[in-house]
Scaffold this active site. Structure first.
Site, PDB file in Angstrom:
ATOM      1  CE  LYS A   1       9.041 -12.158 -14.333  1.00 37.43           C
ATOM      2  NZ  LYS A   1       9.764 -11.619 -15.465  1.00 37.43           N
TER       3      LYS A   1
ATOM      4  CE  LYS B   1      -8.960  -3.114  13.943  1.00 38.00           C
ATOM      5  NZ  LYS B   1      -7.919  -3.146  12.927  1.00 38.00           N
TER       6      LYS B   1
ATOM      7  CG  ASN C   1      -0.205  -0.126   2.509  1.00 36.93           C
ATOM      8  OD1 ASN C   1       0.543   0.782   2.879  1.00 36.93           O
ATOM      9  ND2 ASN C   1      -0.363  -1.241   3.205  1.00 36.93           N
TER      10      ASN C   1
ATOM     11  CG  ASP D   1      -6.934  -5.311   6.204  1.00 35.79           C
ATOM     12  OD1 ASP D   1      -6.425  -5.326   7.340  1.00 35.79           O
ATOM     13  OD2 ASP D   1      -7.584  -4.348   5.757  1.00 35.79           O
TER      14      ASP D   1
ATOM     15  CE  LYS E   1     -11.350   0.659  10.653  1.00 38.88           C
ATOM     16  NZ  LYS E   1     -10.518   1.189   9.591  1.00 38.88           N
TER      17      LYS E   1
ATOM     18  CG  PHE F   1      -2.315   5.655  13.382  1.00 42.67           C
ATOM     19  CD1 PHE F   1      -1.655   5.543  14.588  1.00 42.67           C
ATOM     20  CD2 PHE F   1      -2.205   6.840  12.665  1.00 42.67           C
ATOM     21  CE1 PHE F   1      -0.891   6.595  15.078  1.00 42.67           C
ATOM     22  CE2 PHE F   1      -1.445   7.900  13.138  1.00 42.67           C
ATOM     23  CZ  PHE F   1      -0.786   7.786  14.354  1.00 42.67           C
TER      24      PHE F   1
HETATM   25  N1  CTP Z   1      -4.012  -3.396  11.891  1.00 45.43           N
HETATM   26  C1  CTP Z   1      -3.315  -4.457  12.385  1.00 45.43           C
HETATM   27  N2  CTP Z   1      -3.283  -5.634  11.699  1.00 45.43           N
HETATM   28  C2  CTP Z   1      -3.954  -5.764  10.532  1.00 45.43           C
HETATM   29  C3  CTP Z   1      -4.679  -4.665  10.029  1.00 45.43           C
HETATM   30  C4  CTP Z   1      -4.681  -3.497  10.727  1.00 45.43           C
HETATM   31  O1  CTP Z   1      -2.706  -4.340  13.436  1.00 45.43           O
HETATM   32  N3  CTP Z   1      -3.898  -6.905   9.896  1.00 45.43           N
HETATM   33  C5  CTP Z   1      -4.042  -2.150  12.685  1.00 45.43           C
HETATM   34  C6  CTP Z   1      -3.368  -0.965  12.000  1.00 45.43           C
HETATM   35  O2  CTP Z   1      -1.999  -0.884  12.329  1.00 45.43           O
HETATM   36  C7  CTP Z   1      -4.146   0.203  12.575  1.00 45.43           C
HETATM   37  C8  CTP Z   1      -5.527  -0.368  12.804  1.00 45.43           C
HETATM   38  O3  CTP Z   1      -5.371  -1.781  12.860  1.00 45.43           O
HETATM   39  O4  CTP Z   1      -3.647   0.601  13.833  1.00 45.43           O
HETATM   40  C9  CTP Z   1      -6.583  -0.002  11.808  1.00 45.43           C
HETATM   41  O5  CTP Z   1      -6.335  -0.580  10.613  1.00 45.43           O
HETATM   42  P1  CTP Z   1      -7.436  -0.552   9.434  1.00 45.43           P
HETATM   43  O6  CTP Z   1      -6.846  -1.248   8.257  1.00 45.43           O
HETATM   44  O7  CTP Z   1      -7.926   0.827   9.258  1.00 45.43           O
HETATM   45  O8  CTP Z   1      -8.583  -1.382  10.106  1.00 45.43           O
HETATM   46  P2  CTP Z   1      -9.341  -2.646   9.635  1.00 45.43           P
HETATM   47  O9  CTP Z   1      -9.755  -3.313  10.888  1.00 45.43           O
HETATM   48  O10 CTP Z   1      -8.528  -3.444   8.710  1.00 45.43           O
HETATM   49  O11 CTP Z   1     -10.623  -2.033   8.955  1.00 45.43           O
HETATM   50  P3  CTP Z   1     -11.026  -1.766   7.430  1.00 45.43           P
HETATM   51  O12 CTP Z   1      -9.895  -2.221   6.568  1.00 45.43           O
HETATM   52  O13 CTP Z   1     -12.246  -2.559   7.268  1.00 45.43           O
HETATM   53  O14 CTP Z   1     -11.250  -0.296   7.377  1.00 45.43           O
END
Ligand code: CTP
Length: 403
Positions: A292, A350, A210, A282, A346, A329
């Site tokens: 490859k 969490k 990303n 995610d 969130k 975050f």
């Molecule tokens: N985070 C994490 N591990 C993951 C995904 C996210 O620890 N696999 C943490 C990020 O570091 C951040 C927080 O979760 O502190 C929010 O991440 P975000 O991607 O916004 O949240 P999601 O729960 O994945 O929600 P969505 O993608 O549905 O918005």
């Protein structure tokens, strides 16, 4: 560095071959908003001219007890009182020894005795002189009195020897000075910060990732260090090597699984604060391959499977315990109102203590950010667009207040 006005730095330059590097140090501090005034030892003048410093700093250089910088003022006392910090760089073995024993035979030594400001010393000398038990004892004596030492680097020395003795980088001396001037509200606290993106391999040459730059996490790490913390940064692949104090531990990872392992292993060391600023992927490809993928055999789709949510896992482990203070975050798209609502959801899901929300367009690839900081009670604070260093300062103000 000093709230409300430019920080006043007295730069003491002593007779070491590295004295010429002090010109660069003066410039480094000035570029970062400090006012610098130089006091030189007689021996330093053999290596660099006072005129160089006067030209760079636009301030008179204090060289002897007998010249008047201001009519009626006693030069060394006026300078000692004026300073927010006294930085001796390079600090020779002779200067360190005399300072340890309280000599006042030169204006610099007199400033060191008279000042109430924090003192930072960056030694530079021959390795054997540096490692000599007497020098080390002198350093310990001064350190016990609160002088902050910036250890010399190891490498080729001007005297022909190799070893520890090279003057530390200007950035290190600056970080240590900022720490000496910073609030001590995180002193002794262990702070773990994850930052940057993660990379999920498809094959040896391709990956899913990303746009996170990691800059916000780096700014948070510098701020935690400035406030006295012991900082550990777990970072994904960053496009630039972050300039972090060398006493900040850096753990470099690539994938979400590696980041999870690194963060969870830090939990066993009982951190006081954990900040998950990383943009953790995610999902990852279900079946990465070791060769490859060729165009002729390219799949039309890639199957993805979920990565563990590290923040959620740390939140679950933490349960009702007040430690670690857990900060998440969230990057979203949408309106500022939707952002606060989503960030609050969130935070609860969490089990974080504080959640920082930002909109993708305000943060990615930028040196500035605009965030909202939401806490458990549902209260939130909006931080309008500011440099990431300033946003980091405000986030830690909120952490210290709530933590
Ligand atoms: N985070 C994490 N591990 C993951 C995904 C996210 O620890 N696999 C943490 C990020 O570091 C951040 C927080 O979760 O502190 C929010 O991440 P975000 O991607 O916004 O949240 P999601 O729960 O994945 O929600 P969505 O993608 O549905 O918005």
């Amino acid at each position: 560095m000093t709230k409300g006005r430019a920080s006043r730095i007295v730069l003491g330059v002593t007779g070491s071959i590295a004295a010429y590097k002090a010109a660069e140090i003066a410039r480094y501090f000035m570029k970062r908003g400090c006012v610098v005034r130089v006091v030189m030892s007689e021996a330093a003048e053999k290596f660099i001219s006072p005129l160089t410093f006067e030209s760079i700093t636009q301030q008179p250089v204090l060289r002897t007890f007998w010249e008047e910088t201001q009519p009626g003022a006693i030069g060394h006392i006026a300078l000692a009182d004026w300073a927010d910090a006294v930085v001796v760089a390079p600090a020779s073995a002779d200067c360190i020894a005399k300072a340890a024993f309280g000599f006042a035979e030169s204006p610099l030594l007199a400033v060191l005795l008279a000042t109430k400001a924090p003192v930072i010393m960056a030694p530079a000398m021959n390795v054997n002189m540096y490692e000599h038990p007497q020098t080390q004892e002198n350093i310990s004596t001064l350190a016990a009195r609160g002088v902050a030492f910036v250890e010399p680097d190891t490498g080729d020395l001007a005297c022909g020897w190799k070893g520890r003795g090279r003057l530390a980088e200007a950035s290190e001396i600056f970080f240590e000075t900022k720490r000496s001037l910073g609030p001590k509200d995180l002193l002794g606290k262990r702070v773990v910060i994850s930052t940057g993106p993660t990379r999920e391999a498809i094959d040896p040459v391709r990956f899913i990732s990303n746009r996170s730059s990691g800059k916000m996490g780096v700014a948070l790490a510098k701020e935690a260090y400035r406030r006295g913390a012991q900082v550990i940064v777990v970072h994904g692949p960053l496009s630039m090597t972050p300039r972090l104090p060398r006493r900040v531990s850096k753990i470099s990872v690539t994938s979400a699984a590696q980041m999870r392992e690194a963060v969870l292993s830090q939990l066993s060391l009982s951190p006081d604060i954990v900040i998950m600023a990383a943009a953790v992927a995610d999902y990852r490809p279900a079946a990465p391959v070791s060769e490859k993928i060729k165009k002729s055999t390219s799949p039309s789709s890639i199957e993805l499977i979920s990565n563990a949510d590290i923040l959620l896992e740390v939140g679950e482990k933490k349960g009702e315990s007040p430690r670690p203070f857990l900060v998440g975050f969230a990057v979203e798209t949408g309106t500022p109102e939707e952002l606060v609502a989503e960030v609050t959801r969130k935070l609860i899901r969490k089990n974080a203590d504080l959640m920082v929300g930002n909109l993708a367009q305000d943060s990615f690839d930028k040196d500035t950010n605009r965030v909202c900081v939401v806490c458990r009670s549902g209260e939130y604070e909006s931080i309008e667009t500011a440099k990431k260093s300033e946003v980091a300062r405000r986030i830690f103000d909120a952490i210290v207040k709530k933590g």
